[in-house]
Design a protein around this motif. Structure first.
Motif, PDB file in Angstrom:
ATOM      1  N   ILE A  56       1.865   4.241 -16.563  1.00  0.00           N
ATOM      2  CA  ILE A  56       3.036   4.990 -16.090  1.00  0.00           C
ATOM      3  C   ILE A  56       4.293   4.544 -16.840  1.00  0.00           C
ATOM      4  N   GLU A  57       4.387   3.287 -17.196  1.00  0.00           N
ATOM      5  CA  GLU A  57       5.522   2.811 -17.996  1.00  0.00           C
ATOM      6  C   GLU A  57       5.524   3.514 -19.362  1.00  0.00           C
ATOM      7  N   ARG A  58       4.359   3.664 -19.968  1.00  0.00           N
ATOM      8  CA  ARG A  58       4.283   4.382 -21.245  1.00  0.00           C
ATOM      9  C   ARG A  58       4.694   5.831 -21.090  1.00  0.00           C
ATOM     10  N   ALA A  59       4.237   6.445 -19.988  1.00  0.00           N
ATOM     11  CA  ALA A  59       4.618   7.854 -19.730  1.00  0.00           C
ATOM     12  C   ALA A  59       6.110   7.977 -19.490  1.00  0.00           C
ATOM     13  N   ALA A  60       6.689   6.991 -18.810  1.00  0.00           N
ATOM     14  CA  ALA A  60       8.136   7.021 -18.552  1.00  0.00           C
ATOM     15  C   ALA A  60       8.931   6.889 -19.848  1.00  0.00           C
ATOM     16  N   ARG A  61       8.476   6.010 -20.763  1.00  0.00           N
ATOM     17  CA  ARG A  61       9.176   5.862 -22.044  1.00  0.00           C
ATOM     18  C   ARG A  61       9.055   7.144 -22.873  1.00  0.00           C
ATOM     19  N   ALA A  62       7.925   7.808 -22.778  1.00  0.00           N
ATOM     20  CA  ALA A  62       7.710   9.026 -23.557  1.00  0.00           C
ATOM     21  C   ALA A  62       8.587  10.175 -23.062  1.00  0.00           C
ATOM     22  N   GLN A  63       9.056  10.081 -21.809  1.00  0.00           N
ATOM     23  CA  GLN A  63       9.897  11.139 -21.255  1.00  0.00           C
ATOM     24  C   GLN A  63      11.326  11.056 -21.759  1.00  0.00           C
ATOM     25  N   ASP A 112       0.831  -1.208   0.000  1.00  0.00           N
ATOM     26  CA  ASP A 112       0.000   0.000   0.000  1.00  0.00           C
ATOM     27  C   ASP A 112       0.863   1.256   0.000  1.00  0.00           C
ATOM     28  N   ALA A 113       1.900   1.265   0.840  1.00  0.00           N
ATOM     29  CA  ALA A 113       2.772   2.434   0.926  1.00  0.00           C
ATOM     30  C   ALA A 113       3.530   2.660  -0.381  1.00  0.00           C
ATOM     31  N   SER A 114       3.971   1.588  -1.025  1.00  0.00           N
ATOM     32  CA  SER A 114       4.683   1.718  -2.303  1.00  0.00           C
ATOM     33  C   SER A 114       3.770   2.323  -3.367  1.00  0.00           C
ATOM     34  N   MET A 115       2.521   1.863  -3.386  1.00  0.00           N
ATOM     35  CA  MET A 115       1.548   2.393  -4.340  1.00  0.00           C
ATOM     36  C   MET A 115       1.316   3.890  -4.119  1.00  0.00           C
ATOM     37  N   ARG A 116       1.140   4.274  -2.883  1.00  0.00           N
ATOM     38  CA  ARG A 116       0.861   5.682  -2.587  1.00  0.00           C
ATOM     39  C   ARG A 116       2.092   6.556  -2.821  1.00  0.00           C
ATOM     40  N   HIS A 117       3.258   6.024  -2.506  1.00  0.00           N
ATOM     41  CA  HIS A 117       4.513   6.728  -2.790  1.00  0.00           C
ATOM     42  C   HIS A 117       4.620   6.983  -4.294  1.00  0.00           C
ATOM     43  N   ALA A 118       4.320   5.951  -5.079  1.00  0.00           N
ATOM     44  CA  ALA A 118       4.378   6.099  -6.536  1.00  0.00           C
ATOM     45  C   ALA A 118       3.418   7.175  -7.025  1.00  0.00           C
ATOM     46  N   GLN A 119       2.241   7.250  -6.436  1.00  0.00           N
ATOM     47  CA  GLN A 119       1.258   8.249  -6.861  1.00  0.00           C
ATOM     48  C   GLN A 119       1.760   9.672  -6.618  1.00  0.00           C
ATOM     49  N   LEU A 137       4.902  10.565  -6.706  1.00  0.00           N
ATOM     50  CA  LEU A 137       5.900  10.797  -7.747  1.00  0.00           C
ATOM     51  C   LEU A 137       5.240  11.068  -9.094  1.00  0.00           C
ATOM     52  N   VAL A 138       4.179  10.352  -9.393  1.00  0.00           N
ATOM     53  CA  VAL A 138       3.456  10.575 -10.649  1.00  0.00           C
ATOM     54  C   VAL A 138       2.897  11.994 -10.701  1.00  0.00           C
ATOM     55  N   ASP A 139       2.376  12.461  -9.574  1.00  0.00           N
ATOM     56  CA  ASP A 139       1.851  13.831  -9.522  1.00  0.00           C
ATOM     57  C   ASP A 139       2.932  14.861  -9.827  1.00  0.00           C
ATOM     58  N   GLN A 140       4.189  14.473  -9.616  1.00  0.00           N
ATOM     59  CA  GLN A 140       5.326  15.355  -9.906  1.00  0.00           C
ATOM     60  C   GLN A 140       5.955  15.031 -11.265  1.00  0.00           C
ATOM     61  N   SER A 141       5.282  14.172 -12.029  1.00  0.00           N
ATOM     62  CA  SER A 141       5.773  13.732 -13.346  1.00  0.00           C
ATOM     63  C   SER A 141       7.101  12.993 -13.252  1.00  0.00           C
ATOM     64  N   ARG A 142       7.343  12.360 -12.122  1.00  0.00           N
ATOM     65  CA  ARG A 142       8.568  11.565 -11.930  1.00  0.00           C
ATOM     66  C   ARG A 142       8.234  10.102 -12.225  1.00  0.00           C
ATOM     67  N   PHE A 143       7.888   9.857 -13.496  1.00  0.00           N
ATOM     68  CA  PHE A 143       7.351   8.561 -13.890  1.00  0.00           C
ATOM     69  C   PHE A 143       8.372   7.428 -13.742  1.00  0.00           C
ATOM     70  N   LYS A 144       9.604   7.682 -14.127  1.00  0.00           N
ATOM     71  CA  LYS A 144      10.627   6.629 -14.068  1.00  0.00           C
ATOM     72  C   LYS A 144      10.846   6.149 -12.637  1.00  0.00           C
ATOM     73  N   GLU A 145      10.807   7.067 -11.682  1.00  0.00           N
ATOM     74  CA  GLU A 145      10.983   6.685 -10.280  1.00  0.00           C
ATOM     75  C   GLU A 145       9.769   5.941  -9.743  1.00  0.00           C
ATOM     76  N   ALA A 146       8.608   6.233 -10.315  1.00  0.00           N
ATOM     77  CA  ALA A 146       7.378   5.599  -9.839  1.00  0.00           C
ATOM     78  C   ALA A 146       7.262   4.149 -10.305  1.00  0.00           C
ATOM     79  N   VAL A 147       7.833   3.834 -11.466  1.00  0.00           N
ATOM     80  CA  VAL A 147       7.665   2.495 -12.040  1.00  0.00           C
ATOM     81  C   VAL A 147       8.115   1.372 -11.104  1.00  0.00           C
ATOM     82  N   PRO A 148       9.351   1.403 -10.554  1.00  0.00           N
ATOM     83  CA  PRO A 148       9.757   0.287  -9.682  1.00  0.00           C
ATOM     84  C   PRO A 148       8.892   0.157  -8.422  1.00  0.00           C
ATOM     85  N   LEU A 149       8.375   1.259  -7.932  1.00  0.00           N
ATOM     86  CA  LEU A 149       7.492   1.195  -6.763  1.00  0.00           C
ATOM     87  C   LEU A 149       6.184   0.496  -7.117  1.00  0.00           C
TER      88      LEU A 149
END
Length: 222
Positions: free
Chosen positions: A214-221, A173-180, A182-194
């Motif tokens: 999020i993986e697609r967004a990370a590749r697009a970055q 649960d914490a990993s999921m929320r942590h990732a969210q 990061l996503v809100d900050q457009s830090r997609f690559k960091e969010a993927v492993p979480l």
């Protein structure tokens, strides 16, 4: 007779008997708690809270375990106004003695109710008190993370999510929320492993779909 009605699958007829006993001054703590349970199952929240409250008034044991369970029952069903009133019968009664576990349970309940009421300052105070009592309370750590994420303080939100991630029962649960956050900050690559870790620990279709996005967004970055 009330017990017979319950055994025959006629709970509301049992409720009538329990109500009659209470009006006659013959109600017992057990009967009123059962009456409250019947009303909860029928989604009659005000009547449930009244029955539980009457049980609390009659209970002179000084123990909070059953009353806490009743508050939790109402809160879990979304009857937060009624849960708040019932919780007040615990915190406002000096004769009720809480052990450490019960105190933390009550604080969590008060925090959830405060969040629902929009009382963010009050919920923050309660959550911080819980974590002070038990630094390894994963639920409280996640709630603190949610508080700071809503307050637009991502660094502090991540701080609490990372602490919760170190606890096995709360890592997913914490990993999921942590990732969210990061996503809100457009830090997609960091969010993927979480997100991958959250999905590994507790596979869910919605998390899997979110991870793909999020993986697609990370590749697009790149």
């Amino acid at each position: 007779q009330a017990n017979a009605y319950i055994n025959n699958g006629q709970p509301m007829k049992a409720a009538q008997n329990y109500e009659l006993l209470d009006r006659m001054g013959k109600g017992t703590v057990g009967a009123l708690n059962t009456l409250g349970d019947i009303y909860v199952n029928e989604q009659m929240w005000d009547l449930a809270a009244r029955a539980y409250g009457r049980a609390a008034e009659l209970d002179d044991s000084g123990e909070a375990s059953r009353l806490l369970r009743n508050v939790e029952t109402l809160a879990m069903r979304g009857a937060l106004d009624q849960a708040k009133v019932l919780a007040g019968k615990i915190s406002g009664n000096p004769e009720i003695v809480l052990d450490e576990e019960e105190k933390i349970r009550l604080l969590k309940l008060e925090s959830r109710i405060a969040v629902a009421d929009g009382a963010s300052d009050e919920s923050l105070r309660v959550l911080e008190e819980i974590v002070e009592l038990n630094p390894l309370d994963g639920e409280a750590l996640i709630l603190l993370g949610q508080h700071y994420a809503s307050a637009d303080d991502p660094d502090r939100a991540i701080f609490y999510y990372e602490r919760a991630q170190s606890l096995e029962d709360y890592e997913a649960d914490a990993s999921m929320r942590h990732a969210q956050v990061l996503v809100d900050q457009s830090r997609f690559k960091e969010a993927v492993p979480l997100l991958k870790r959250a999905q590994e620990l507790r596979p869910r279709d919605d998390v899997g779909s979110y991870l793909e996005q999020i993986e697609r967004a990370a590749r697009a970055q790149r």
